[in-house]
Design a protein around this motif. Sequence first.
Motif, PDB file in Angstrom:
ATOM      1  N   GLY A 579      -3.690  47.961 -16.497  1.00 59.52           N
ATOM      2  CA  GLY A 579      -5.128  48.128 -16.544  1.00 59.52           C
ATOM      3  C   GLY A 579      -5.769  47.113 -17.477  1.00 59.52           C
ATOM      4  N   PRO A 580      -7.096  47.103 -17.576  1.00 57.02           N
ATOM      5  CA  PRO A 580      -7.784  46.151 -18.466  1.00 57.02           C
ATOM      6  C   PRO A 580      -7.415  46.395 -19.923  1.00 57.02           C
ATOM      7  N   PRO A 581      -7.153  45.345 -20.688  1.00 62.39           N
ATOM      8  CA  PRO A 581      -6.794  45.534 -22.102  1.00 62.39           C
ATOM      9  C   PRO A 581      -8.000  45.956 -22.931  1.00 62.39           C
ATOM     10  N   ASP A 582      -7.741  46.658 -24.003  1.00 58.35           N
ATOM     11  CA  ASP A 582      -8.798  47.049 -24.928  1.00 58.35           C
ATOM     12  C   ASP A 582      -9.152  45.918 -25.887  1.00 58.35           C
ATOM     13  N   GLU A 583      -8.178  45.051 -26.173  1.00 53.73           N
ATOM     14  CA  GLU A 583      -8.416  43.902 -27.053  1.00 53.73           C
ATOM     15  C   GLU A 583      -7.574  42.732 -26.536  1.00 53.73           C
ATOM     16  N   THR A 584      -8.002  41.534 -26.921  1.00 54.76           N
ATOM     17  CA  THR A 584      -7.201  40.337 -26.658  1.00 54.76           C
ATOM     18  C   THR A 584      -7.371  39.389 -27.838  1.00 54.76           C
ATOM     19  N   VAL A 585      -6.279  38.981 -28.427  1.00 57.79           N
ATOM     20  CA  VAL A 585      -6.307  38.004 -29.517  1.00 57.79           C
ATOM     21  C   VAL A 585      -5.481  36.793 -29.081  1.00 57.79           C
ATOM     22  N   MET A 586      -5.770  35.645 -29.657  1.00 56.42           N
ATOM     23  CA  MET A 586      -5.100  34.405 -29.269  1.00 56.42           C
ATOM     24  C   MET A 586      -4.187  33.929 -30.399  1.00 56.42           C
ATOM     25  N   TRP A 587      -3.000  33.547 -30.001  1.00 55.92           N
ATOM     26  CA  TRP A 587      -2.058  32.922 -30.932  1.00 55.92           C
ATOM     27  C   TRP A 587      -1.530  31.638 -30.285  1.00 55.92           C
ATOM     28  N   ASP A 588      -1.823  30.507 -30.909  1.00 54.70           N
ATOM     29  CA  ASP A 588      -1.312  29.220 -30.443  1.00 54.70           C
ATOM     30  C   ASP A 588      -1.587  29.043 -28.943  1.00 54.70           C
ATOM     31  N   ASN A 589      -2.846  29.342 -28.550  1.00 53.78           N
ATOM     32  CA  ASN A 589      -3.283  29.212 -27.158  1.00 53.78           C
ATOM     33  C   ASN A 589      -2.568  30.183 -26.214  1.00 53.78           C
ATOM     34  N   THR A 590      -1.990  31.237 -26.771  1.00 52.74           N
ATOM     35  CA  THR A 590      -1.308  32.255 -25.970  1.00 52.74           C
ATOM     36  C   THR A 590      -2.019  33.586 -26.146  1.00 52.74           C
ATOM     37  N   PRO A 591      -2.468  34.244 -25.066  1.00 51.31           N
ATOM     38  CA  PRO A 591      -3.143  35.540 -25.202  1.00 51.31           C
ATOM     39  C   PRO A 591      -2.152  36.639 -25.589  1.00 51.31           C
ATOM     40  N   VAL A 592      -2.565  37.465 -26.512  1.00 49.82           N
ATOM     41  CA  VAL A 592      -1.834  38.689 -26.854  1.00 49.82           C
ATOM     42  C   VAL A 592      -2.753  39.839 -26.468  1.00 49.82           C
ATOM     43  N   MET A 593      -2.415  40.521 -25.374  1.00 50.75           N
ATOM     44  CA  MET A 593      -3.252  41.581 -24.807  1.00 50.75           C
ATOM     45  C   MET A 593      -2.846  42.925 -25.411  1.00 50.75           C
ATOM     46  N   ILE A 594      -3.866  43.732 -25.801  1.00 52.28           N
ATOM     47  CA  ILE A 594      -3.617  44.958 -26.566  1.00 52.28           C
ATOM     48  C   ILE A 594      -4.240  46.145 -25.838  1.00 52.28           C
ATOM     49  N   TRP A 595      -3.476  47.256 -25.753  1.00 54.45           N
ATOM     50  CA  TRP A 595      -3.963  48.511 -25.181  1.00 54.45           C
ATOM     51  C   TRP A 595      -3.800  49.618 -26.211  1.00 54.45           C
ATOM     52  N   HIS A 596      -4.728  50.549 -26.213  1.00 48.41           N
ATOM     53  CA  HIS A 596      -4.663  51.692 -27.131  1.00 48.41           C
ATOM     54  C   HIS A 596      -3.985  52.874 -26.432  1.00 48.41           C
ATOM     55  N   LYS A 597      -2.807  52.645 -25.923  1.00 49.86           N
ATOM     56  CA  LYS A 597      -2.052  53.685 -25.225  1.00 49.86           C
ATOM     57  C   LYS A 597      -0.607  53.218 -25.095  1.00 49.86           C
ATOM     58  N   ALA A 598       0.252  54.133 -24.668  1.00 45.68           N
ATOM     59  CA  ALA A 598       1.636  53.777 -24.366  1.00 45.68           C
ATOM     60  C   ALA A 598       1.681  53.091 -23.002  1.00 45.68           C
ATOM     61  N   LEU A 599       2.237  51.896 -22.946  1.00 48.03           N
ATOM     62  CA  LEU A 599       2.244  51.134 -21.697  1.00 48.03           C
ATOM     63  C   LEU A 599       3.272  51.651 -20.701  1.00 48.03           C
ATOM     64  N   PHE A 600       4.293  52.344 -21.176  1.00 47.68           N
ATOM     65  CA  PHE A 600       5.300  52.902 -20.269  1.00 47.68           C
ATOM     66  C   PHE A 600       5.363  54.400 -20.481  1.00 47.68           C
ATOM     67  N   PRO A 601       4.740  55.184 -19.582  1.00 48.71           N
ATOM     68  CA  PRO A 601       4.701  56.637 -19.733  1.00 48.71           C
ATOM     69  C   PRO A 601       6.094  57.236 -19.555  1.00 48.71           C
ATOM     70  N   PRO A 602       6.321  58.442 -20.066  1.00 44.59           N
ATOM     71  CA  PRO A 602       7.651  59.063 -19.977  1.00 44.59           C
ATOM     72  C   PRO A 602       8.032  59.468 -18.558  1.00 44.59           C
ATOM     73  N   GLU A 603       7.053  59.643 -17.658  1.00 48.78           N
ATOM     74  CA  GLU A 603       7.348  60.025 -16.280  1.00 48.78           C
ATOM     75  C   GLU A 603       6.776  58.973 -15.335  1.00 48.78           C
ATOM     76  N   PRO A 604       7.338  58.854 -14.140  1.00 42.79           N
ATOM     77  CA  PRO A 604       6.836  57.854 -13.189  1.00 42.79           C
ATOM     78  C   PRO A 604       5.403  58.155 -12.764  1.00 42.79           C
ATOM     79  N   LEU A 605       4.653  57.099 -12.553  1.00 43.67           N
ATOM     80  CA  LEU A 605       3.272  57.246 -12.099  1.00 43.67           C
ATOM     81  C   LEU A 605       3.238  57.611 -10.616  1.00 43.67           C
ATOM     82  N   ALA A 606       2.026  57.922 -10.136  1.00 49.10           N
ATOM     83  CA  ALA A 606       1.878  58.348  -8.741  1.00 49.10           C
ATOM     84  C   ALA A 606       2.332  57.266  -7.773  1.00 49.10           C
TER      85      ALA A 606
END
Length: 747
Positions: A579-606
């Motif tokens: 999904g869309p990231p909540d934040e994005t910061v740049m390091w050495d011209n490389t995006p570091v995309m940030i989400w305020h959630k767990a990216l891998f849920p404990p159970e499979p998605l729909a």
Amino acid sequence: MAQTEGVVWQAGTLLLKTAGQGSGTGHVGKKRFSGLVVCLLVGLITAGLCRSFQVAAFVPPDADRATPAVVAEALLTHGLTALNAWHGTQDNWLLSVIVPQFPFYALLGQQPWLPALCGWLGFVATCALCGVLVMLASAPRPAAWRMGLGLFGVLLFLNPLALGPVGFLAHPASHGMTCFWGLAALVPCMLVLKGASRWLLALTTLLLLVAAISDPWARAAFVLPLTLAGVGLSLLPSAPQHRKTALWLIASTLPVWLAGAHGFGLFPGIPGTQFTKGPLADIPHHAALGFSGLAILLHMVPGTSALSQPWARWGDLAGLCGLGVLASICLTRSSFQKTVPHTRVFLALFCILSLGGTFSAFCLSALATDLNTTRLLGQFAFLVPLLLALALPDAACVRKTRDKNRNNAEGLSNPVPEEATPSPQDVARLSTGNGWAMALRATLACAGAGFVLAGLFPAADMRSAQDESMARFKGLFAFLQTNGLTQGYGAYWATQANASRLLSAGAVTIRPVALKGGNLIQPRDEQVFDAWYRPEDHTQNSRGTQPPAAMREFFIALPDQELCANRESCMDLARRSFGPPDETVMWDNTPVMIWHKALFPPEPLAENRQRAPELLYDHAQNTAIAVTPQTAPAMLWRGWASVGPDGAWSGAQQAGIMVRLTGPSAPLCLTMHASGRSSAPPQPVTLLRDGTAVAQWAVHAGTATPYCTGPLPAGDAYLVLERAPPPYDNQRLLPGILLSTLSRPHG
């Protein structure tokens, strides 16, 4: 006149002997010579140890080199179950690398210099074993210890490319470590051939099991050559006790073949082995690639580069061929004259079979793609010098015999007690043999000097230098820590994910991900733990510095062949997966995309459940889905260690299954069996559907058996196979369940 000359010759010789005995000058001279040799050997070995350590110290701790550190950390946290939960490659290094290096990390902690130290110690130990084998093969000759120490010292000067980027011989988790276990298995064989108890061969079996279970390459490089060398030794004319010993040597390798990839079922989490054969048309290309790799491994032209100068490679190969011809002639002549002991015959047979078999497999394999793959020929760096050294005692023997027989032929009154006075034909034959032997000694001395100098003063492009990318990654980890980012994901190689905790002193954790089914970012299949992708892993690694509400997980959009081709495609893939990231910061011209959630849920998605296979209930017949490498990606969630043609082994206490049940309510049967011997106690297993227990079984080892639930309603089902950890006993070292089939019986 001739008689007078003979009397004068005898008188002069007798005078020299008397003078030598009276004054002791010859004895003192021998002592001085021995002392000089000892000083030279000690200096050679000391310089070699310093040089090889200097080279190994520059090898950076990348993602692969961090494997022992990663598993050691899991062992300290979760105990022995971590060994079976580790998703390794075919060359899993479980017993040969991970277990032996565990005490270093347990005592010293996660230190970034430990991988280099462990790799260097393994390399030095392997070189020392080559010296020990030469001493055992050459004894009881007085110069045996000189031969062994000399070979040990020379091998320490293997060039930086052999220790690092090409041969990986000083790598803490590589085929170089397998060479140590394979050569160590030969030491009991040599002792038994010299008259020691045959029970020592049990140690050979154990060492070969460690090597073969941890690295399937060991079967081709050490186990098969040892078996065939025993067969060859039994067929050669020899004393009956030697033939019986040869049969015992063959028998010592049989348990290794019977153990299979999973070590008699004790290690179910180890992936199965598979040899992938390439097209026959590629054999010439693979052979040329192999010869190029050998020229780099055994480079002996100082001041030149076997990497970038073709003529230097040809020079190395020509020198190796010349040495091989001379050594073959000397060994063959000695074999026909029956002056070679059976210990040296056995060791020479083993070396020849190992070198020939491994090179043939390399040429036939589909793995021979670039120069880095010539690490599969790593044992050449040890066995070729070892094989050449086996011919040197024969050179000394021929020389000594020639001198004695010459004195006899000239009419001296002190004949050689071992032999009768030779005929002119014998004298000519011995002179020819001595000429070949002296040629080998001179050529080998020149090659050894060139080998040492080439390792000591390598060309510019064959030197090891500190990898600048490591400083870059340390800068990345410092940037993440500054921005309060401690848990995230990235490509295995592009971010050196598995080395992140080692290089950041545990402050930053990056877990490797890859592009998998459905063109989404998923956990990587190899060199990972399932537990890494659970929310509790984030809590554990954050050290309690952040409350759950402040969870921030990131993805580093660095391109990698396993993930994405460029920065933009990496960002698109991340948005599609998380999904869309909540934040994005740049390091050495490389995006570091940030989400305020767990990216891998404990159970499979729909969407994961919708891709699961369908299992229909049919009133007329049974329906089933076999668990195979083809069906597993859509069916299995997390908690599985390996998938083969016979099913999937569970690698964690909980293993997930996705299936779509259609039709009326009906029982669901899982065909499975537990790991271990058939007499092992059953493993208690609970099956949960969407968090609710639907069945409990006691799963037995041995033959696969269907275990069925009560009637289950139709719908998308997420099943969890939860097993209770059994006691660790001699019948089951590591627990596991093999799932073969899901079925719905009719009627």
